[in-house]
Scaffold this motif. Sequence first.
Motif, PDB file in Angstrom:
ATOM      1  N   HIS A 279       1.035  -1.077   0.046  1.00  0.00           N
ATOM      2  CA  HIS A 279      -0.070   0.110   0.177  1.00  0.00           C
ATOM      3  C   HIS A 279       0.854   1.301  -0.023  1.00  0.00           C
ATOM      4  O   HIS A 279       1.726   1.147   0.884  1.00  0.00           O
ATOM      5  N   PRO A 280       0.606   2.102  -0.948  1.00  0.00           N
ATOM      6  CA  PRO A 280       1.496   3.345  -1.075  1.00  0.00           C
ATOM      7  C   PRO A 280       1.607   4.144   0.256  1.00  0.00           C
ATOM      8  O   PRO A 280       2.666   5.146   0.291  1.00  0.00           O
ATOM      9  N   GLU A 281       0.637   4.086   1.150  1.00  0.00           N
ATOM     10  CA  GLU A 281       0.613   5.162   2.338  1.00  0.00           C
ATOM     11  C   GLU A 281       1.488   4.580   3.592  1.00  0.00           C
ATOM     12  O   GLU A 281       1.450   5.147   4.573  1.00  0.00           O
ATOM     13  N   ILE A 282       1.886   3.058   3.422  1.00  0.00           N
ATOM     14  CA  ILE A 282       2.461   2.613   4.498  1.00  0.00           C
ATOM     15  C   ILE A 282       3.704   3.393   5.094  1.00  0.00           C
ATOM     16  O   ILE A 282       3.858   3.641   6.063  1.00  0.00           O
ATOM     17  N   PRO A 283       4.603   4.045   4.081  1.00  0.00           N
ATOM     18  CA  PRO A 283       5.710   4.622   4.685  1.00  0.00           C
ATOM     19  C   PRO A 283       5.094   5.759   5.440  1.00  0.00           C
ATOM     20  O   PRO A 283       5.820   6.125   6.604  1.00  0.00           O
ATOM     21  N   GLY A 284       4.314   6.554   5.182  1.00  0.00           N
ATOM     22  CA  GLY A 284       3.807   7.817   5.866  1.00  0.00           C
ATOM     23  C   GLY A 284       3.209   7.162   7.179  1.00  0.00           C
ATOM     24  O   GLY A 284       3.285   7.858   8.166  1.00  0.00           O
ATOM     25  N   TRP A 285       2.432   6.120   7.197  1.00  0.00           N
ATOM     26  CA  TRP A 285       1.842   5.463   8.364  1.00  0.00           C
ATOM     27  C   TRP A 285       2.987   5.176   9.527  1.00  0.00           C
ATOM     28  O   TRP A 285       2.656   5.216  10.482  1.00  0.00           O
ATOM     29  N   ARG A 286       4.171   4.487   8.708  1.00  0.00           N
ATOM     30  CA  ARG A 286       5.067   4.082   9.760  1.00  0.00           C
ATOM     31  C   ARG A 286       5.740   5.204  10.664  1.00  0.00           C
ATOM     32  O   ARG A 286       6.345   5.049  11.652  1.00  0.00           O
ATOM     33  N   THR A 287       5.651   6.405   9.719  1.00  0.00           N
ATOM     34  CA  THR A 287       6.313   7.638  10.322  1.00  0.00           C
ATOM     35  C   THR A 287       5.266   8.063  11.364  1.00  0.00           C
ATOM     36  O   THR A 287       5.752   8.701  12.334  1.00  0.00           O
ATOM     37  N   ALA A 288       3.724   8.182  11.124  1.00  0.00           N
ATOM     38  CA  ALA A 288       2.997   8.666  11.654  1.00  0.00           C
ATOM     39  C   ALA A 288       2.687   8.177  13.174  1.00  0.00           C
ATOM     40  O   ALA A 288       2.561   8.785  14.081  1.00  0.00           O
ATOM     41  N   TYR A 289       2.606   6.775  13.148  1.00  0.00           N
ATOM     42  CA  TYR A 289       2.003   6.112  14.204  1.00  0.00           C
ATOM     43  C   TYR A 289       2.865   6.196  15.373  1.00  0.00           C
ATOM     44  O   TYR A 289       2.441   6.507  16.663  1.00  0.00           O
ATOM     45  N   PRO A 290       4.316   5.969  15.227  1.00  0.00           N
ATOM     46  CA  PRO A 290       5.073   6.384  16.517  1.00  0.00           C
ATOM     47  C   PRO A 290       4.981   7.802  17.257  1.00  0.00           C
ATOM     48  O   PRO A 290       4.753   7.941  18.240  1.00  0.00           O
ATOM     49  N   VAL A 291       4.913   8.739  16.198  1.00  0.00           N
ATOM     50  CA  VAL A 291       4.748  10.224  16.902  1.00  0.00           C
ATOM     51  C   VAL A 291       3.237  10.198  17.541  1.00  0.00           C
ATOM     52  O   VAL A 291       3.183  10.771  18.650  1.00  0.00           O
ATOM     53  N   LEU A 292       2.202   9.606  16.774  1.00  0.00           N
ATOM     54  CA  LEU A 292       0.739   9.940  17.374  1.00  0.00           C
ATOM     55  C   LEU A 292       0.745   9.263  18.638  1.00  0.00           C
ATOM     56  O   LEU A 292       0.372   9.726  19.645  1.00  0.00           O
ATOM     57  N   LEU A 293       1.281   7.921  18.794  1.00  0.00           N
ATOM     58  CA  LEU A 293       1.176   7.248  19.977  1.00  0.00           C
ATOM     59  C   LEU A 293       2.107   7.801  21.120  1.00  0.00           C
ATOM     60  O   LEU A 293       1.446   7.871  22.414  1.00  0.00           O
ATOM     61  N   THR A 294       2.921   8.517  20.847  1.00  0.00           N
ATOM     62  CA  THR A 294       4.033   9.096  21.858  1.00  0.00           C
ATOM     63  C   THR A 294       3.163  10.423  22.327  1.00  0.00           C
ATOM     64  O   THR A 294       3.212  10.505  23.527  1.00  0.00           O
ATOM     65  N   ALA A 295       2.469  11.038  21.177  1.00  0.00           N
ATOM     66  CA  ALA A 295       1.856  12.242  21.757  1.00  0.00           C
ATOM     67  C   ALA A 295       0.629  11.867  22.610  1.00  0.00           C
ATOM     68  O   ALA A 295       0.402  12.550  23.550  1.00  0.00           O
ATOM     69  N   LEU A 296      -0.090  10.750  22.269  1.00  0.00           N
ATOM     70  CA  LEU A 296      -1.298  10.041  22.965  1.00  0.00           C
ATOM     71  C   LEU A 296      -0.938   9.676  24.441  1.00  0.00           C
ATOM     72  O   LEU A 296      -1.469  10.037  25.418  1.00  0.00           O
TER      73      LEU A 296
END
Length: 181
Positions: free
Chosen positions: A57-74
């Motif tokens: 899926h072409p969005e996987i690289p962006g999601w890989r970047t987004a999830y750790p930042v999102l989970l840390t912020a939450l």
Amino acid sequence: MWLLRPPDTGFFDQDQRRAVEVLFDAILPGGDRRPGAADAGAAGYPDRLLAMGAGTHPEIPGWRTAYPVLLTALDAAARRAYGGRAVAGLDRDEATALLRELAAGTLSDWPPGALAQPAAFALLRAHCVEGCFGDPRWGGNRDAVIWRWFGYPAPAEPFTRPAVTGDDRPGAAGARTGEAP
């Protein structure tokens, strides 16, 4: 021909996986007579998906970047609001309240460069729904529990939640951590 080749490992570390389980349980909670995200093992879906390459899926690289930042912020927001407890230690009501603030974009100290809060909520919600209702081969909808409950591909099957102690619920104080659902 493209074939699904599940990765040998997941993307999330133990704490991230547990946080996603708690968040997904708050997004799509089950009940005594209906399965929810925890019953479907929905957190397994993004864990498996993000371990795959961009060819999946072409969005996987962006999601890989987004999830750790999102989970840390939450986690930071949860610690501020709930006496130092991270997302993994929240109960369903607390996780729901946190997600409401995320969806509304009202969490304080959101990291610059992170997904906007409403977009971050939309990502979590979309992956939760996909993990509940998608093909089990992708890592969620364990044993096709939600499909069977809805009657796909055969007549609907009743759902009765197995008896569990309060400590076995996602986010419950003393809940086991790091265990695959």
